[in-house]
Design a protein around this motif. Structure first.
Motif, PDB file in Angstrom:
ATOM      1  N   UNK A 161       0.831  -1.201   0.000  1.00 55.31           N
ATOM      2  CA  UNK A 161       0.000   0.000   0.000  1.00 55.31           C
ATOM      3  C   UNK A 161       0.865   1.250   0.000  1.00 55.31           C
ATOM      4  N   UNK A 162       1.948   1.265   0.806  1.00 54.31           N
ATOM      5  CA  UNK A 162       2.860   2.406   0.840  1.00 54.31           C
ATOM      6  C   UNK A 162       3.519   2.618  -0.513  1.00 54.31           C
ATOM      7  N   UNK A 163       3.938   1.522  -1.135  1.00 54.09           N
ATOM      8  CA  UNK A 163       4.543   1.610  -2.463  1.00 54.09           C
ATOM      9  C   UNK A 163       3.560   2.183  -3.471  1.00 54.09           C
ATOM     10  N   UNK A 164       2.306   1.744  -3.381  1.00 52.44           N
ATOM     11  CA  UNK A 164       1.279   2.218  -4.315  1.00 52.44           C
ATOM     12  C   UNK A 164       1.038   3.715  -4.142  1.00 52.44           C
ATOM     13  N   UNK A 165       1.063   4.217  -2.894  1.00 53.92           N
ATOM     14  CA  UNK A 165       0.866   5.644  -2.661  1.00 53.92           C
ATOM     15  C   UNK A 165       1.979   6.467  -3.280  1.00 53.92           C
ATOM     16  N   UNK A 166       3.212   6.013  -3.169  1.00 54.56           N
ATOM     17  CA  UNK A 166       4.339   6.716  -3.774  1.00 54.56           C
ATOM     18  C   UNK A 166       4.208   6.779  -5.286  1.00 54.56           C
ATOM     19  N   UNK A 167       3.795   5.648  -5.858  1.00 49.83           N
ATOM     20  CA  UNK A 167       3.606   5.604  -7.312  1.00 49.83           C
ATOM     21  C   UNK A 167       2.516   6.566  -7.741  1.00 49.83           C
ATOM     22  N   UNK A 168       1.390   6.557  -6.984  1.00 51.54           N
ATOM     23  CA  UNK A 168       0.292   7.447  -7.337  1.00 51.54           C
ATOM     24  C   UNK A 168       0.689   8.916  -7.174  1.00 51.54           C
ATOM     25  N   UNK A 169       1.467   9.191  -6.100  1.00 58.82           N
ATOM     26  CA  UNK A 169       1.912  10.561  -5.885  1.00 58.82           C
ATOM     27  C   UNK A 169       2.790  11.048  -7.039  1.00 58.82           C
ATOM     28  N   UNK A 170       3.718  10.197  -7.471  1.00 62.16           N
ATOM     29  CA  UNK A 170       4.582  10.550  -8.597  1.00 62.16           C
ATOM     30  C   UNK A 170       3.788  10.698  -9.880  1.00 62.16           C
ATOM     31  N   UNK A 171       2.807   9.819 -10.029  1.00 58.94           N
ATOM     32  CA  UNK A 171       1.986   9.879 -11.251  1.00 58.94           C
ATOM     33  C   UNK A 171       1.189  11.176 -11.299  1.00 58.94           C
ATOM     34  N   UNK A 172       0.599  11.560 -10.145  1.00 57.92           N
ATOM     35  CA  UNK A 172      -0.160  12.816 -10.107  1.00 57.92           C
ATOM     36  C   UNK A 172       0.741  14.013 -10.369  1.00 57.92           C
ATOM     37  N   UNK A 173       1.957  13.991  -9.816  1.00 56.41           N
ATOM     38  CA  UNK A 173       2.918  15.072 -10.049  1.00 56.41           C
ATOM     39  C   UNK A 173       3.264  15.181 -11.533  1.00 56.41           C
ATOM     40  N   UNK A 174       3.474  14.063 -12.170  1.00 52.61           N
ATOM     41  CA  UNK A 174       3.806  14.053 -13.591  1.00 52.61           C
ATOM     42  C   UNK A 174       2.633  14.546 -14.438  1.00 52.61           C
ATOM     43  N   UNK A 175       1.430  14.154 -14.040  1.00 54.45           N
ATOM     44  CA  UNK A 175       0.244  14.599 -14.777  1.00 54.45           C
ATOM     45  C   UNK A 175       0.084  16.114 -14.661  1.00 54.45           C
ATOM     46  N   UNK A 176       0.365  16.676 -13.463  1.00 53.40           N
ATOM     47  CA  UNK A 176       0.281  18.125 -13.303  1.00 53.40           C
ATOM     48  C   UNK A 176       1.316  18.836 -14.168  1.00 53.40           C
ATOM     49  N   UNK A 177       2.522  18.294 -14.261  1.00 54.15           N
ATOM     50  CA  UNK A 177       3.552  18.888 -15.108  1.00 54.15           C
ATOM     51  C   UNK A 177       3.142  18.863 -16.575  1.00 54.15           C
ATOM     52  N   UNK A 178       2.568  17.721 -17.001  1.00 53.39           N
ATOM     53  CA  UNK A 178       2.110  17.620 -18.393  1.00 53.39           C
ATOM     54  C   UNK A 178       1.010  18.630 -18.675  1.00 53.39           C
ATOM     55  N   UNK A 179       0.069  18.781 -17.710  1.00 53.26           N
ATOM     56  CA  UNK A 179      -1.024  19.729 -17.894  1.00 53.26           C
ATOM     57  C   UNK A 179      -0.488  21.162 -17.972  1.00 53.26           C
ATOM     58  N   UNK A 180       0.511  21.484 -17.133  1.00 54.67           N
ATOM     59  CA  UNK A 180       1.103  22.825 -17.153  1.00 54.67           C
ATOM     60  C   UNK A 180       1.805  23.088 -18.479  1.00 54.67           C
ATOM     61  N   UNK A 181       2.533  22.084 -18.989  1.00 59.64           N
ATOM     62  CA  UNK A 181       3.211  22.249 -20.279  1.00 59.64           C
ATOM     63  C   UNK A 181       2.201  22.442 -21.398  1.00 59.64           C
ATOM     64  N   UNK A 182       1.135  21.662 -21.345  1.00 56.68           N
ATOM     65  CA  UNK A 182       0.096  21.757 -22.376  1.00 56.68           C
ATOM     66  C   UNK A 182      -0.545  23.130 -22.358  1.00 56.68           C
ATOM     67  N   UNK A 183      -0.833  23.640 -21.144  1.00 49.58           N
ATOM     68  CA  UNK A 183      -1.427  24.968 -21.022  1.00 49.58           C
ATOM     69  C   UNK A 183      -0.480  26.042 -21.540  1.00 49.58           C
TER      70      UNK A 183
END
Length: 312
Positions: free
Chosen positions: A45-67
């Motif tokens: 579960x801890x590993x999954x949270x880290x992965x999700x956190x990194x994934x959300x961070x990457x998605x925000x960066x992609x959205x910022x670049x797209x904008x």
């Protein structure tokens, strides 16, 4: 007989104690097994949270670049079009970036317009405030233009009442994208390229030449003294010219029989700006000349617009 019953009771209690002990041991073993089984699950579960956190961070960066890319496309699109492009759908940040880029381009290669403030000390406090307001309107018009002018405020003393009033009345005045200097226009430009605009000049301005520097007299005169700007042009020893009002406009009858060709510097600036964009004196005067001055554009039979050449 009594002894037999006692022994049976003791044996029974012993058996019960053994059974209870056995049950406790089993429960402890089951709890330990549960703990051992839960450890990998918590780790997962801890590993999954880290992965999700990194994934959300990457998605925000992609959205910022797209904008950012989208805003960049809109900015470039606006630059390619003229003033007719609708700007209300653009963000303030994009509009600010576009304006900044246009003004920077004007400072490197735009038509040059100079406001001569060498006689501003002659004005009263009221006249000084009016001139500060006119400078704000002039700068605002230049910011909104698709092809702004390169602006100069010359003979502008740092200790003058006018500068203090401009700073007081106009937010951000010291950061305006224009040149502000205590030097005269003749210290910056060759005299043969300077054209001083005056309503009292004999020569009508026929064209807007990119190589010329057009000077507006920075003066508000409520007493309406004649030939002030023309006298200033003669003092500097430069060519004087007037807007071609007589050539393209005619007096309009009105109740007060009032007709005037005296314009505020921001009004002269608007006319020059429109001429440089459209190449038409008729259009510029019709659009920018105040109706209250008692003049309207003359209707030419051949719809000609002589003398509106724009040399770039």
């Amino acid at each position: 007989m009594t002894e037999i019953v006692s022994k049976s009771s003791d044996q029974t209690n012993g058996v019960l104690d053994m059974e209870l002990l056995h049950i406790d041991v089993l429960e402890e073993e089951e709890e330990e097994e549960d703990v051992l089984q839960g450890a990998p699950e918590r780790e997962h579960a801890s590993f999954s949270k880290n992965v999700l956190r990194k994934q959300r961070h990457w998605e925000r960066k992609l959205a910022a670049r797209k904008s950012k890319r989208k805003e960049e496309k809109l900015r470039k699109k606006l630059n390619r079009h003229s003033e007719g492009v609708e700007q209300r759908h653009l963000t303030k940040r994009v509009l600010k970036a576009v304006t900044k880029e246009r003004l920077a381009e004007a400072r490197s290669g735009g038509h040059k317009v100079c406001v001569d403030l060498g006689v501003s000390h002659r004005m009263s406090d009221k006249e000084t405030s009016r001139l500060a307001a006119q400078l704000r309107r002039l700068y605002g018009a230049n910011k909104r233009a698709s092809k702004p002018f390169h602006l100069f405020l010359t003979s502008f003393r740092e200790d003058s009442r006018l500068l203090a009033e401009c700073v007081r009345m106009n937010a951000g005045f010291l950061n305006y994208a224009m040149e502000r200097t205590e030097r005269s226009c003749l210290d910056i430009f060759p005299p043969e390229r300077v054209v001083y605009l005056s309503p009292d000049a004999e020569e009508a301005l026929e064209r807007v030449d990119h190589d010329d520097v057009y000077v507006l007299g920075g003066l508000v005169d409520e007493s309406v003294q004649k030939t002030l700007s023309l006298s200033r042009a003669k003092e500097l020893g430069v060519r004087a010219a007037r807007l071609p009002i007589d050539e393209h406009m005619q007096k309009m009858p009105n109740g007060k029989n009032f007709h005037s060709k005296i314009l505020a510097i921001n009004q002269v600036f608007d006319i020059m700006l429109t001429v440089s964009h459209t190449g038409s004196w008729t259009h510029a005067l019709d659009k920018c000349f105040p109706r209250g001055k008692g003049y309207v554009v003359a209707q030419h039979g051949d719809n000609s617009d002589a003398g509106a050449t724009i040399k770039t």
